[in-house]
Design a protein around this motif. Structure first.
Motif, PDB file in Angstrom:
ATOM      1  N   GLU A  34       0.492  -1.178   0.151  1.00  0.00           N
ATOM      2  CA  GLU A  34      -0.100   0.054   0.147  1.00  0.00           C
ATOM      3  C   GLU A  34       0.922   1.290  -0.037  1.00  0.00           C
ATOM      4  OE1 GLU A  34      -2.339  -0.773   3.325  1.00  0.00           O
ATOM      5  OE2 GLU A  34      -3.803  -1.976   2.252  1.00  0.00           O
ATOM      6  N   SER A  35       2.254   1.087  -0.171  1.00  0.00           N
ATOM      7  CA  SER A  35       3.092   2.227  -0.047  1.00  0.00           C
ATOM      8  C   SER A  35       3.014   3.162  -1.179  1.00  0.00           C
ATOM      9  CB  SER A  35       4.421   1.873   0.114  1.00  0.00           C
ATOM     10  OG  SER A  35       5.122   1.083  -1.078  1.00  0.00           O
ATOM     11  N   ASP A  36       2.689   2.919  -2.309  1.00  0.00           N
ATOM     12  CA  ASP A  36       2.518   3.628  -3.598  1.00  0.00           C
ATOM     13  C   ASP A  36       3.986   3.850  -3.908  1.00  0.00           C
ATOM     14  OD1 ASP A  36      -0.028   3.818  -3.893  1.00  0.00           O
ATOM     15  OD2 ASP A  36      -0.224   5.545  -2.685  1.00  0.00           O
ATOM     16  N   ILE A  37       4.872   3.265  -3.826  1.00  0.00           N
ATOM     17  CA  ILE A  37       6.424   3.279  -4.233  1.00  0.00           C
ATOM     18  C   ILE A  37       6.508   2.746  -5.800  1.00  0.00           C
ATOM     19  CG2 ILE A  37       8.548   2.347  -4.058  1.00  0.00           C
ATOM     20  CD1 ILE A  37       8.110   2.473  -0.919  1.00  0.00           C
ATOM     21  N   LYS A  38       7.121   3.616  -6.620  1.00  0.00           N
ATOM     22  CA  LYS A  38       7.031   3.126  -8.052  1.00  0.00           C
ATOM     23  C   LYS A  38       8.156   2.264  -8.429  1.00  0.00           C
ATOM     24  CE  LYS A  38       3.736   5.778  -8.666  1.00  0.00           C
ATOM     25  NZ  LYS A  38       2.340   5.193  -8.369  1.00  0.00           N
ATOM     26  N   HIS A  39       9.205   2.277  -7.672  1.00  0.00           N
ATOM     27  CA  HIS A  39      10.557   1.459  -8.083  1.00  0.00           C
ATOM     28  C   HIS A  39      11.270   1.221  -6.719  1.00  0.00           C
ATOM     29  CE1 HIS A  39      13.306  -0.445 -11.031  1.00  0.00           C
ATOM     30  NE2 HIS A  39      13.991  -0.311  -9.966  1.00  0.00           N
ATOM     31  N   PRO A  40      11.361  -0.086  -6.354  1.00  0.00           N
ATOM     32  CA  PRO A  40      11.174  -1.270  -7.373  1.00  0.00           C
ATOM     33  C   PRO A  40       9.469  -1.307  -7.305  1.00  0.00           C
ATOM     34  CG  PRO A  40      11.858  -2.175  -5.126  1.00  0.00           C
ATOM     35  CD  PRO A  40      12.117  -0.515  -5.203  1.00  0.00           C
ATOM     36  N   LEU A  41       9.083  -2.421  -8.273  1.00  0.00           N
ATOM     37  CA  LEU A  41       7.768  -2.578  -8.234  1.00  0.00           C
ATOM     38  C   LEU A  41       7.647  -3.418  -7.023  1.00  0.00           C
ATOM     39  CD1 LEU A  41       7.200  -3.713 -12.062  1.00  0.00           C
ATOM     40  CD2 LEU A  41       6.394  -1.659 -10.925  1.00  0.00           C
ATOM     41  N   ILE A  42       6.179  -3.349  -6.572  1.00  0.00           N
ATOM     42  CA  ILE A  42       5.982  -3.957  -5.455  1.00  0.00           C
ATOM     43  C   ILE A  42       4.764  -4.961  -5.697  1.00  0.00           C
ATOM     44  CG2 ILE A  42       5.702  -4.391  -2.778  1.00  0.00           C
ATOM     45  CD1 ILE A  42       7.170  -1.522  -2.770  1.00  0.00           C
ATOM     46  N   TYR A  43       4.994  -6.455  -5.481  1.00  0.00           N
ATOM     47  CA  TYR A  43       3.818  -7.268  -5.983  1.00  0.00           C
ATOM     48  C   TYR A  43       3.959  -8.321  -4.759  1.00  0.00           C
ATOM     49  CZ  TYR A  43       4.026  -5.765 -10.752  1.00  0.00           C
ATOM     50  OH  TYR A  43       3.899  -5.353 -12.143  1.00  0.00           O
ATOM     51  N   SER A  44       2.718  -8.875  -4.539  1.00  0.00           N
ATOM     52  CA  SER A  44       2.158  -9.766  -3.715  1.00  0.00           C
ATOM     53  C   SER A  44       2.503 -11.184  -4.559  1.00  0.00           C
ATOM     54  CB  SER A  44       0.674  -9.960  -3.303  1.00  0.00           C
ATOM     55  OG  SER A  44      -0.298  -9.953  -4.145  1.00  0.00           O
ATOM     56  N   PRO A  45       2.412 -12.389  -4.123  1.00  0.00           N
ATOM     57  CA  PRO A  45       2.816 -13.516  -5.101  1.00  0.00           C
ATOM     58  C   PRO A  45       1.476 -13.666  -5.968  1.00  0.00           C
ATOM     59  CG  PRO A  45       3.248 -14.148  -2.703  1.00  0.00           C
ATOM     60  CD  PRO A  45       2.629 -12.602  -2.591  1.00  0.00           C
ATOM     61  N   SER A  46       0.389 -13.234  -5.672  1.00  0.00           N
ATOM     62  CA  SER A  46      -0.710 -13.469  -6.344  1.00  0.00           C
ATOM     63  C   SER A  46      -0.698 -12.583  -7.687  1.00  0.00           C
ATOM     64  CB  SER A  46      -2.324 -13.437  -5.822  1.00  0.00           C
ATOM     65  OG  SER A  46      -2.289 -12.127  -5.434  1.00  0.00           O
ATOM     66  N   MET A  47      -0.367 -11.257  -7.317  1.00  0.00           N
ATOM     67  CA  MET A  47      -0.054  -9.945  -8.565  1.00  0.00           C
ATOM     68  C   MET A  47       0.993 -10.567  -9.202  1.00  0.00           C
ATOM     69  SD  MET A  47      -0.223  -6.819  -5.787  1.00  0.00           S
ATOM     70  CE  MET A  47       0.277  -5.706  -6.926  1.00  0.00           C
ATOM     71  N   LEU A  48       2.136 -11.201  -8.942  1.00  0.00           N
ATOM     72  CA  LEU A  48       3.007 -11.594  -9.708  1.00  0.00           C
ATOM     73  C   LEU A  48       2.692 -12.589 -10.545  1.00  0.00           C
ATOM     74  CD1 LEU A  48       6.200 -11.344 -10.270  1.00  0.00           C
ATOM     75  CD2 LEU A  48       6.496 -12.975  -8.923  1.00  0.00           C
ATOM     76  N   ALA A  49       1.928 -13.586 -10.352  1.00  0.00           N
ATOM     77  CA  ALA A  49       1.267 -14.626 -10.986  1.00  0.00           C
ATOM     78  C   ALA A  49       0.489 -14.055 -12.103  1.00  0.00           C
ATOM     79  CB  ALA A  49       0.539 -15.418 -10.166  1.00  0.00           C
ATOM     80  N   ASP A  50      -0.176 -13.163 -11.642  1.00  0.00           N
ATOM     81  CA  ASP A  50      -1.070 -12.491 -12.675  1.00  0.00           C
ATOM     82  C   ASP A  50      -0.423 -11.610 -13.667  1.00  0.00           C
ATOM     83  OD1 ASP A  50      -3.403 -12.966 -11.525  1.00  0.00           O
ATOM     84  OD2 ASP A  50      -4.058 -11.005 -10.300  1.00  0.00           O
ATOM     85  N   PHE A  51       0.706 -11.040 -13.029  1.00  0.00           N
ATOM     86  CA  PHE A  51       1.510 -10.227 -14.217  1.00  0.00           C
ATOM     87  C   PHE A  51       2.324 -11.215 -15.265  1.00  0.00           C
ATOM     88  CE2 PHE A  51       6.129  -8.875 -15.059  1.00  0.00           C
ATOM     89  CZ  PHE A  51       5.855  -7.625 -15.546  1.00  0.00           C
ATOM     90  N   PHE A  52       2.577 -12.472 -14.810  1.00  0.00           N
ATOM     91  CA  PHE A  52       2.897 -13.309 -15.535  1.00  0.00           C
ATOM     92  C   PHE A  52       1.847 -14.207 -16.256  1.00  0.00           C
ATOM     93  CE2 PHE A  52       7.060 -12.895 -13.190  1.00  0.00           C
ATOM     94  CZ  PHE A  52       7.583 -12.370 -14.430  1.00  0.00           C
ATOM     95  N   GLY A  53       0.735 -14.135 -16.266  1.00  0.00           N
ATOM     96  CA  GLY A  53      -0.581 -14.768 -16.667  1.00  0.00           C
ATOM     97  C   GLY A  53      -0.531 -16.470 -16.338  1.00  0.00           C
ATOM     98  N   ILE A  54      -0.104 -16.305 -15.029  1.00  0.00           N
ATOM     99  CA  ILE A  54      -0.133 -17.904 -14.611  1.00  0.00           C
ATOM    100  C   ILE A  54      -1.557 -18.072 -13.950  1.00  0.00           C
ATOM    101  CG2 ILE A  54       0.788 -19.485 -12.864  1.00  0.00           C
ATOM    102  CD1 ILE A  54       3.240 -17.960 -13.252  1.00  0.00           C
TER     103      ILE A  54
END
Length: 54
Positions: A34-54
């Motif tokens: 919830e920090s709104d930091i732009k770099h690095p990208l901050i993902y939860s495991p489920s967000m990362l799975a969505d990013f990679f289309g898993i």
């Protein structure tokens, strides 16, 4: 980096990520998510799975 970290104990983790030029920080910590930091990208495991289309 824009944004703010609520939990000051998270600053060393974020500082290390920035220093080592990581692209993605994978965490379940809501303070990071919830920090709104732009770099690095901050993902939860489920967000990362969505990013990679898993």
């Amino acid at each position: 980096m824009l944004g703010e970290v609520r939990d000051k104990k998270d600053i060393p983790v974020l500082s290390d990520a920035i220093f080592n030029q990581v692209d993605i920080l994978l965490t379940g910590d809501k303070d990071f998510l919830e920090s709104d930091i732009k770099h690095p990208l901050i993902y939860s495991p489920s967000m990362l799975a969505d990013f990679f289309g898993i």
